[in-house]
Scaffold this active site. Structure first.
Site, PDB file in Angstrom:
ATOM      1  N   GLY A 312       0.838  -1.189   0.000  1.00  0.00           N
ATOM      2  CA  GLY A 312       0.000   0.000   0.000  1.00  0.00           C
ATOM      3  C   GLY A 312       0.869   1.233   0.000  1.00  0.00           C
ATOM      4  O   GLY A 312       2.035   1.181   0.394  1.00  0.00           O
ATOM      5  N   GLY A 315       1.956   5.865   4.227  1.00  0.00           N
ATOM      6  CA  GLY A 315       1.021   6.604   5.071  1.00  0.00           C
ATOM      7  C   GLY A 315      -0.323   5.944   5.290  1.00  0.00           C
ATOM      8  O   GLY A 315      -1.156   6.459   6.022  1.00  0.00           O
ATOM      9  N   GLY A 317      -0.685   3.318   6.874  1.00  0.00           N
ATOM     10  CA  GLY A 317      -0.685   2.749   8.222  1.00  0.00           C
ATOM     11  C   GLY A 317      -0.145   1.336   8.323  1.00  0.00           C
ATOM     12  O   GLY A 317      -0.573   0.577   9.173  1.00  0.00           O
ATOM     13  N   LYS A 318       0.831   0.980   7.501  1.00  0.00           N
ATOM     14  CA  LYS A 318       1.366  -0.377   7.562  1.00  0.00           C
ATOM     15  C   LYS A 318       2.143  -0.590   8.863  1.00  0.00           C
ATOM     16  O   LYS A 318       1.995  -1.607   9.525  1.00  0.00           O
ATOM     17  CB  LYS A 318       2.250  -0.636   6.337  1.00  0.00           C
ATOM     18  CG  LYS A 318       1.454  -0.540   5.026  1.00  0.00           C
ATOM     19  CD  LYS A 318       2.298  -0.835   3.805  1.00  0.00           C
ATOM     20  CE  LYS A 318       3.339   0.235   3.517  1.00  0.00           C
ATOM     21  NZ  LYS A 318       2.773   1.567   3.191  1.00  0.00           N
ATOM     22  N   THR A 319       2.964   0.415   9.192  1.00  0.00           N
ATOM     23  CA  THR A 319       3.732   0.296  10.430  1.00  0.00           C
ATOM     24  C   THR A 319       2.806   0.310  11.645  1.00  0.00           C
ATOM     25  O   THR A 319       2.968  -0.483  12.572  1.00  0.00           O
ATOM     26  CB  THR A 319       4.741   1.453  10.538  1.00  0.00           C
ATOM     27  OG1 THR A 319       5.396   1.587   9.291  1.00  0.00           O
ATOM     28  CG2 THR A 319       5.747   1.189  11.620  1.00  0.00           C
ATOM     29  N   HIS A 524     -18.821  14.110 -15.638  1.00  0.00           N
ATOM     30  CA  HIS A 524     -17.875  12.995 -15.738  1.00  0.00           C
ATOM     31  C   HIS A 524     -18.283  11.848 -14.795  1.00  0.00           C
ATOM     32  O   HIS A 524     -18.420  10.698 -15.209  1.00  0.00           O
ATOM     33  CB  HIS A 524     -16.477  13.509 -15.404  1.00  0.00           C
ATOM     34  CG  HIS A 524     -15.422  12.457 -15.360  1.00  0.00           C
ATOM     35  ND1 HIS A 524     -14.480  12.309 -16.346  1.00  0.00           N
ATOM     36  CD2 HIS A 524     -15.156  11.481 -14.452  1.00  0.00           C
ATOM     37  CE1 HIS A 524     -13.675  11.298 -16.046  1.00  0.00           C
ATOM     38  NE2 HIS A 524     -14.079  10.779 -14.886  1.00  0.00           N
ATOM     39  N   GLU A 525     -18.524  12.205 -13.557  1.00  0.00           N
ATOM     40  CA  GLU A 525     -18.864  11.155 -12.585  1.00  0.00           C
ATOM     41  C   GLU A 525     -20.218  10.545 -12.925  1.00  0.00           C
ATOM     42  O   GLU A 525     -20.416   9.331 -12.778  1.00  0.00           O
ATOM     43  CB  GLU A 525     -18.871  11.701 -11.154  1.00  0.00           C
ATOM     44  CG  GLU A 525     -17.542  12.307 -10.692  1.00  0.00           C
ATOM     45  CD  GLU A 525     -16.348  11.384 -10.850  1.00  0.00           C
ATOM     46  OE1 GLU A 525     -16.505  10.149 -10.735  1.00  0.00           O
ATOM     47  OE2 GLU A 525     -15.234  11.891 -11.130  1.00  0.00           O
ATOM     48  N   HIS A 528     -19.825   7.753 -15.318  1.00  0.00           N
ATOM     49  CA  HIS A 528     -19.439   6.485 -14.688  1.00  0.00           C
ATOM     50  C   HIS A 528     -20.646   5.788 -14.080  1.00  0.00           C
ATOM     51  O   HIS A 528     -20.854   4.590 -14.263  1.00  0.00           O
ATOM     52  CB  HIS A 528     -18.438   6.731 -13.545  1.00  0.00           C
ATOM     53  CG  HIS A 528     -17.063   7.122 -13.989  1.00  0.00           C
ATOM     54  ND1 HIS A 528     -16.364   6.427 -14.935  1.00  0.00           N
ATOM     55  CD2 HIS A 528     -16.250   8.133 -13.583  1.00  0.00           C
ATOM     56  CE1 HIS A 528     -15.167   6.992 -15.103  1.00  0.00           C
ATOM     57  NE2 HIS A 528     -15.091   8.044 -14.292  1.00  0.00           N
ATOM     58  N   ASP A 598      -8.559   7.143 -14.628  1.00  0.00           N
ATOM     59  CA  ASP A 598      -9.427   6.209 -15.347  1.00  0.00           C
ATOM     60  C   ASP A 598      -8.665   5.534 -16.486  1.00  0.00           C
ATOM     61  O   ASP A 598      -8.717   4.317 -16.665  1.00  0.00           O
ATOM     62  CB  ASP A 598     -10.616   6.953 -15.960  1.00  0.00           C
ATOM     63  CG  ASP A 598     -11.512   7.567 -14.900  1.00  0.00           C
ATOM     64  OD1 ASP A 598     -11.394   7.155 -13.728  1.00  0.00           O
ATOM     65  OD2 ASP A 598     -12.319   8.442 -15.254  1.00  0.00           O
TER      66      ASP A 598
HETATM   67  P1  ADP Z   1       3.036   3.389   6.498  1.00  0.00           P
HETATM   68  O1  ADP Z   1       3.840   2.434   7.308  1.00  0.00           O
HETATM   69  O2  ADP Z   1       1.992   2.691   5.659  1.00  0.00           O
HETATM   70  O3  ADP Z   1       3.825   4.364   5.700  1.00  0.00           O
HETATM   71  P2  ADP Z   1       2.408   4.475   9.077  1.00  0.00           P
HETATM   72  O4  ADP Z   1       1.954   3.288   9.799  1.00  0.00           O
HETATM   73  O5  ADP Z   1       3.780   4.958   9.327  1.00  0.00           O
HETATM   74  O6  ADP Z   1       2.180   4.273   7.523  1.00  0.00           O
HETATM   75  O7  ADP Z   1       1.362   5.644   9.364  1.00  0.00           O
HETATM   76  C1  ADP Z   1       1.750   6.941   9.746  1.00  0.00           C
HETATM   77  C2  ADP Z   1       0.716   7.538  10.699  1.00  0.00           C
HETATM   78  O8  ADP Z   1      -0.550   7.630  10.057  1.00  0.00           O
HETATM   79  C3  ADP Z   1       0.489   6.683  11.906  1.00  0.00           C
HETATM   80  O9  ADP Z   1       1.218   7.179  12.984  1.00  0.00           O
HETATM   81  C4  ADP Z   1      -0.988   6.782  12.197  1.00  0.00           C
HETATM   82  O10 ADP Z   1      -1.231   7.680  13.225  1.00  0.00           O
HETATM   83  C5  ADP Z   1      -1.596   7.327  10.947  1.00  0.00           C
HETATM   84  N1  ADP Z   1      -2.470   6.329  10.309  1.00  0.00           N
HETATM   85  C6  ADP Z   1      -2.251   5.659   9.162  1.00  0.00           C
HETATM   86  N2  ADP Z   1      -3.273   4.825   8.881  1.00  0.00           N
HETATM   87  C7  ADP Z   1      -4.163   4.954   9.884  1.00  0.00           C
HETATM   88  C8  ADP Z   1      -5.438   4.347  10.175  1.00  0.00           C
HETATM   89  N3  ADP Z   1      -5.985   3.442   9.356  1.00  0.00           N
HETATM   90  N4  ADP Z   1      -6.067   4.729  11.301  1.00  0.00           N
HETATM   91  C9  ADP Z   1      -5.509   5.639  12.124  1.00  0.00           C
HETATM   92  N5  ADP Z   1      -4.334   6.230  11.912  1.00  0.00           N
HETATM   93  C10 ADP Z   1      -3.655   5.916  10.801  1.00  0.00           C
HETATM   94 ZN    ZN Z   2     -13.401   9.151 -13.828  1.00  0.00          ZN
END
Ligand code: ADP
Ligand code: ZN
Length: 668
Positions: A312, A315, A317-319, A524-525, A528, A598
């Protein structure tokens, strides 16, 4: 009696189980460790042939003033005694006969302590014990102990079966001790064992017994149950000391456990988070399995979710996912990244870093090992030039460590990447990271929930949907930043946070779309939606216009899609552009130009139809991705894809022309 007194009585620890055997073990240890201890035994069955009574008799003459056994050894003694006591007759059998027994410790840390406790306490003092690794001399040795913590390559079912056979033949007692015996002890030991013991988890009464053994007194205050759950035997050594009062020990223990950064600290639990789709289900299943695994109800190979590849954009939220998961599962998180590994200046340093982090995870097992930026290890099939050898070695080392899923009992590995296409196929093979889940950017409803999450109890009654809609395309990390900046703005204005502060941050001073642009976007939308609805295949999940443009969301193509379905999806994707042409005379750049536009999606599907799904002019064939776009390298592909897109554009225009009235009413 006042209310608070009633509560205090209610939460005071219940009387512990008798734990007679555990008390006997603690006494024996105190003696063999050369310390003078107050006897832990206060009662007995009175039956002189009872094995515990025998232990008692052995001890009676040595009782003097107290000092103490080390807390970690004491804890293992209590747990080992409980495991043995749970098997009817085993206490006696161990002292009088020659049973074959295995003990699962779940963590490598306890293996040598269990070994010590068994030798010192469970077996009669006159036995001649030999531990694996030393030369087995039969028939002189009458006890053979195989203690393997799983951290060495030789700790495998294939090794040591000869010695086991010899010991069996000589009718020796055989005891196997390992975190997960099935994968670490000799196969024949497993097959001949009459008792399979599991070291139980520490609970409050066990902890009290250990505190009593160390300090000589029973605690008077209860322990925070959360502290007990995330407690490590190693913590006991730091917190429990003979010169401290029992209650002081508990206080220090709670403080120690609370401070462990690696252990599910302050952040949210997985249950509290939104936006993780299937990954959340996967994680919650793992939480349940971890609980069963830790309690000895299931073995490691019965845990289904042992490896995950999370993909993904940055940002999403993988970490945070890994952190929340470890908190929910109450296991430590070992976090590392390929960038960390590559920080070493020599290949050998990098290889060592990989080895170290896996070894560390095995030591902390059960735990979660999170590897970020996994794509930093290149796909071997794409390597070329001078660095092939270098990178291949790194990739192979990772694979080798991932490979032995059975050799890392209790270690769940989660890899994260922004570029799943760059991940070596071998990494995803069975037994490695064999589940792949993409975390998408959150949709509007999820964004609203993420705003709610980061706002905590601020703006409790606000409808967050308008902010969420304005924030279309943002990630969880963006949301966190918006909320933080909005708070800052309110604070600088010396007033409470308002919804408008959030909106202002989300818009970040961008002008709302002008009337003309909004109209074009609406058309446009609508294109779709009208096409999608007429084709009847795709559930429209949502339509919206935000400050950055419009968005129509449909459910994704799944594995059961047939060629018609795929073509319909392309038609629907093209229908936005077709509607603009139809109503306004020309398309705009809005339908193309970007990786997530698209046109890019439509082209991508058309390519897959030809090269991957086997639905196109090339017939049944699968071509993987190389380093170059197949459109430029596969002869004839461009024409096929182009033809399909043009056809889709025509179909879309036809559909919309026939239903012009619907489109116009949608526009208004
Ligand atoms: P990634 O590892 O995907 O780059 P991070 O886990 O570092 O993303 O996310 C960065 C910040 O974004 C986290 O500290 C968190 O607070 C916020 N965040 C990301 N996804 C979510 C979520 N689904 N719900 C709440 N906070 C989220
Ligand atoms: Zn479109």
């Amino acid at each position: 009696m006042s209310v608070s007194e009633v509560e205090a009585t209610a939460t005071r620890p219940k009387t512990a189980p008798a734990d007679l055997l555990a008390r006997a073990y603690l006494d024996i240890l105190a003696r063999t460790e050369g310390v003078h201890a107050k006897s832990m035994l206060r009662m007995g069955s009175g039956d002189p042939t009872d094995p515990v009574e025998e232990l008692l008799d052995d001890l009676m003459d040595t009782i003097e003033d107290r000092v103490s056994v080390r807390a970690d050894l004491a804890a293992v003694a209590v747990l080992t005694a409980r495991a043995i006591e749970a098997e009817p007759g085993l206490t006696r059998t161990l002292r009088r006969a020659a049973p074959v027994v295995t003990i699962a410790t779940h963590t490598p840390d306890h293996v040598s302590a269990v070994n010590k406790v068994i030798e010192a306490c469970a077996l009669p003092a006159d036995r001649s014990v030999v531990t694996s690794g030393h030369k087995l001399r039969l028939p002189d040795n009458d006890v053979f102990i195989v203690a393997r913590d799983g951290t060495d390559k030789s700790h495998k079912p294939d090794n040591g079966n000869d010695s086991v056979a010899a010991a069996l033949h000589a009718r020796a007692t055989i005891i196997g001790i390992a975190p997960d015996p099935r994968w670490q002890l000799p196969r024949d030991l497993m097959r001949s064992a009459e008792y399979h013991l599991v070291l139980p988890e520490i609970d409050e009464s066990a902890l009290f017994l250990v505190i009593e053994a160390v300090t000589g007194k029973r605690p008077q205050r209860p322990v925070d149950p959360a502290a007990i759950r995330s407690l490590d035997v190693a913590d006991l050594v730091l917190a429990l000391r003979p010169d401290r009062s029992p209650d002081d020990c508990i206080e220090r223990l709670e403080g120690l456990v609370a401070k462990k950064g690696e252990f599910h600290s302050d952040g949210p639990s997985l249950e509290d988070l939104d936006g993780y789709g299937e990954a959340k289900d996967w994680g919650l299943e793992l939480v349940a399995d971890f609980a069963d695994y830790k309690a000895g109800r299931i073995t490691w190979d019965e845990v289904d979710n042992r490896g995950l590849l999370l993909s993904g954009p940055p940002g999403v939220g993988k970490t945070s996912y890994a952190r929340a998961l470890s908190k929910s599962a109450r296991v430590p998180l070992v976090a590392t990244s390929v960038a960390d590994w590559n920080a070493a200046s020599y290949l050998s340093g990098t290889l060592q870093a990989i080895k170290d982090v896996f070894a560390r995870a095995r030591r902390l097992s059960p735990c979660i090992l999170f590897i970020d930026e996994l794509d930093g290890i290149s796909d071997r099939s794409r390597l070329s030039g001078d660095y092939v050898e270098y990178w291949s070695q790194i990739a192979n080392s990772l694979l080798e460590n991932l490979q032995g899923v059975d050799e890392r009992p209790g270690v769940v590995v989660i890899g994260a990447t922004n570029h799943p296409d760059k991940i070596d196929a071998a990494v995803k093979r069975a037994g490695r990271l064999d589940r792949e889940i993409a975390i998408e950017k959150p949709d509007a409803r999820t964004l609203a929930n993420i705003f709610r999450h980061h706002l905590r109890d601020q703006l409790p009654d606000a409808d967050l949907m308008p902010v969420a809609l304005a924030a279309r395309g943002a990630t969880g990390a963006d949301v966190e930043a918006y909320v933080r900046r909005a708070r800052g703005a309110a604070r600088r204005g010396r007033r409470a946070l308002q919804l408008d502060d959030l909106l202002a941050e989300v818009r970040s001073n961008r002008e709302p779309l002008s009337g003309d642009v909004r109209r074009r976007v609406a058309i446009h939308e609508a294109g779709h939606v009208v096409a999608g609805t007429l084709l009847g295949r795709m559930a429209v999940v949502g339509v919206s216009i935000g400050d950055r443009g419009g968005l129509t969301e449909v459910a994704d193509i799944d594995g059961s899609a047939d060629p018609d379905h795929c073509n319909d999806v392309i038609v629907m994707l093209m229908a936005g552009r077709a509607a603009e042409e139809l109503m306004l005379g020309s398309p705009s750049t809005g339908a193309g130009g970007e990786p997530h536009s698209d046109l890019s999606h439509a082209t991508d599907i058309a390519k897959k139809i030809e090269l991957k799904f086997g639905f196109g002019d090339f017939g049944p064939i699968y071509l993987g991705e190389g380093r170059h776009d197949p459109l430029t390298t596969v002869p004839g592909l461009l024409a096929c894809v182009k033809k399909r897109l043009d056809q889709a554009m025509l179909t879309a225009a036809e559909l919309l022309t026939k239903n012009r009235m619907v489109l116009i009413s949608a526009r208004n």
